[in-house]
Design an enzyme around this catalytic site. Sequence first.
Site, PDB file in Angstrom:
ATOM      1  CG  HIS A 296      -1.566   1.279   1.544  1.00  0.00           C
ATOM      2  ND1 HIS A 296      -2.880   1.532   1.227  1.00  0.00           N
ATOM      3  CD2 HIS A 296      -1.103   2.416   2.148  1.00  0.00           C
ATOM      4  CE1 HIS A 296      -3.200   2.755   1.614  1.00  0.00           C
ATOM      5  NE2 HIS A 296      -2.132   3.310   2.182  1.00  0.00           N
ATOM      6  CD  GLU A 297       2.062   3.497   3.809  1.00  0.00           C
ATOM      7  OE1 GLU A 297       2.317   4.570   3.216  1.00  0.00           O
ATOM      8  OE2 GLU A 297       1.129   3.379   4.614  1.00  0.00           O
ATOM      9  CG  HIS A 300       0.627   6.341  -0.572  1.00  0.00           C
ATOM     10  ND1 HIS A 300      -0.550   6.895  -0.987  1.00  0.00           N
ATOM     11  CD2 HIS A 300       0.371   5.752   0.626  1.00  0.00           C
ATOM     12  CE1 HIS A 300      -1.492   6.660  -0.082  1.00  0.00           C
ATOM     13  NE2 HIS A 300      -0.956   5.961   0.898  1.00  0.00           N
ATOM     14  CD  GLU A 376      -4.143   6.933   2.354  1.00  0.00           C
ATOM     15  OE1 GLU A 376      -3.799   5.737   2.402  1.00  0.00           O
ATOM     16  OE2 GLU A 376      -3.340   7.883   2.472  1.00  0.00           O
TER      17      GLU A 376
END
Length: 450
Positions: A296-297, A300, A376
């Site tokens: 997930h990070e 970004h 997100e």
Amino acid sequence: MPARARNRSRFVVGLVVAWVACGAVAQAQTADPPVSTDTVTAAPPPTPPAAGSATRDYLAEARARFTPESRAYNDTKTLIRFVEPFYGILIGLGILFSGLSARMRDIAHQMGPHRYVRVLVYLTLYSLLGFALGFPLAWYNGFAIEHQYGLSNQTFWSWLREEGIGLVVGLVFFGVVPLIALAYTAIEKSPRRWWLWLGLGTIPVIIIGTLIQPLVIDPLTNKFTPLRNQHLKQQILQLAEKADIPGRNVYEVDKSTQTKKFNAYVNGFGTSQRIVLWDTTLQGMSEDEILYVMGHEMGHYKLGHIWKGIAFFSLLSLVLFFIGARLMRRATDRFGDRWGFHELHDVASLPLLSLVLSVIVLFTQPMIYAHTRGVETEADIYGLEITRANDAAARAFVKLGSQNKSNPEPSEFVKIWLYSHPPDGERIRRALSYKPWTEAKPNRFFTGGP
């Protein structure tokens, strides 16, 4: 000095003052909401089921774990989130109408004729006064409630030390550097267009802040060391290689000295970009859950959310300053006699600038959070695509939400005004349902192989 040179000088000076507005924007962007699922307390990880299989009704489990105690904590934090901006606005009005801002300005002017010295003295007095007036709510929200519900490991003096470090960092960055002094020079020299220079100045300020935070700011309150779990480190670096992210050091940070919560993130860029795991995360999450969170990070990073965020908030700051400049001018014309100043380049107007920006941010908050929820969501999807760990993602969201005592299905009103991340219920549903690879459909974001 030629006119063109003067304009360039005003522009450069205007850039540095943008940080005044960034504080208001950052408060809305980075405040720790009671509903965020990026920050939670640690709990022993459950035994994971076989990869790709969901053996539990995760949404029903998330609902069941939202206990009366969790609801009480969540409701209290939600109420504070609504009250906090109005509390800050009342403080600003009090400083202005009591004449305290003008008195602090007069004290600062007694220190000498130089703007830098005057602004530094005023900023110090103003910061200390704001810290004292805001302390009761900050203590209750950041310390008392966290201890009441068993979410903090900090002593009062440790918490106070962190608050003090934040105060000193602000004084150094704004006063000593000297950003605010240059800011008021820009306002004086360009009374009609200063809002434009401040808005444009958001760009380098955010870039510089993003660059130096991992290297300068974060280490002031915590110790960062290379990740000691070499197997997990290798797994994370392999995932980063799969995402085509340049290899960086993986760090762990001693957040257990402060909190029972855990988190993992990628921040910075260029030479300052790093992957960070809280030590509580290493103790409380299983490896596949950690790898999904890291996916997930990394999303970004790969999806350019840092640069998109810079563009979004730079554009927003132009709107903030444009509206703010007009509101400040009208307010000063009407109340200047009571406040003790009539010109916006008077440093006594600093509380007015902060107050006006806070009001505008308050009303633009739904738009800001709609942007961050969209970001997100994209990172959630990228994490699923690069790991294909749907079950691990669902387990992570159940654990994160339940341990953070967040409501998995809040009202639409609360979601719009306070949620910087999608609610847990939405994220769990997406984690279990998003599997384009099982239907021979293309991924939305990750273009690599399994």
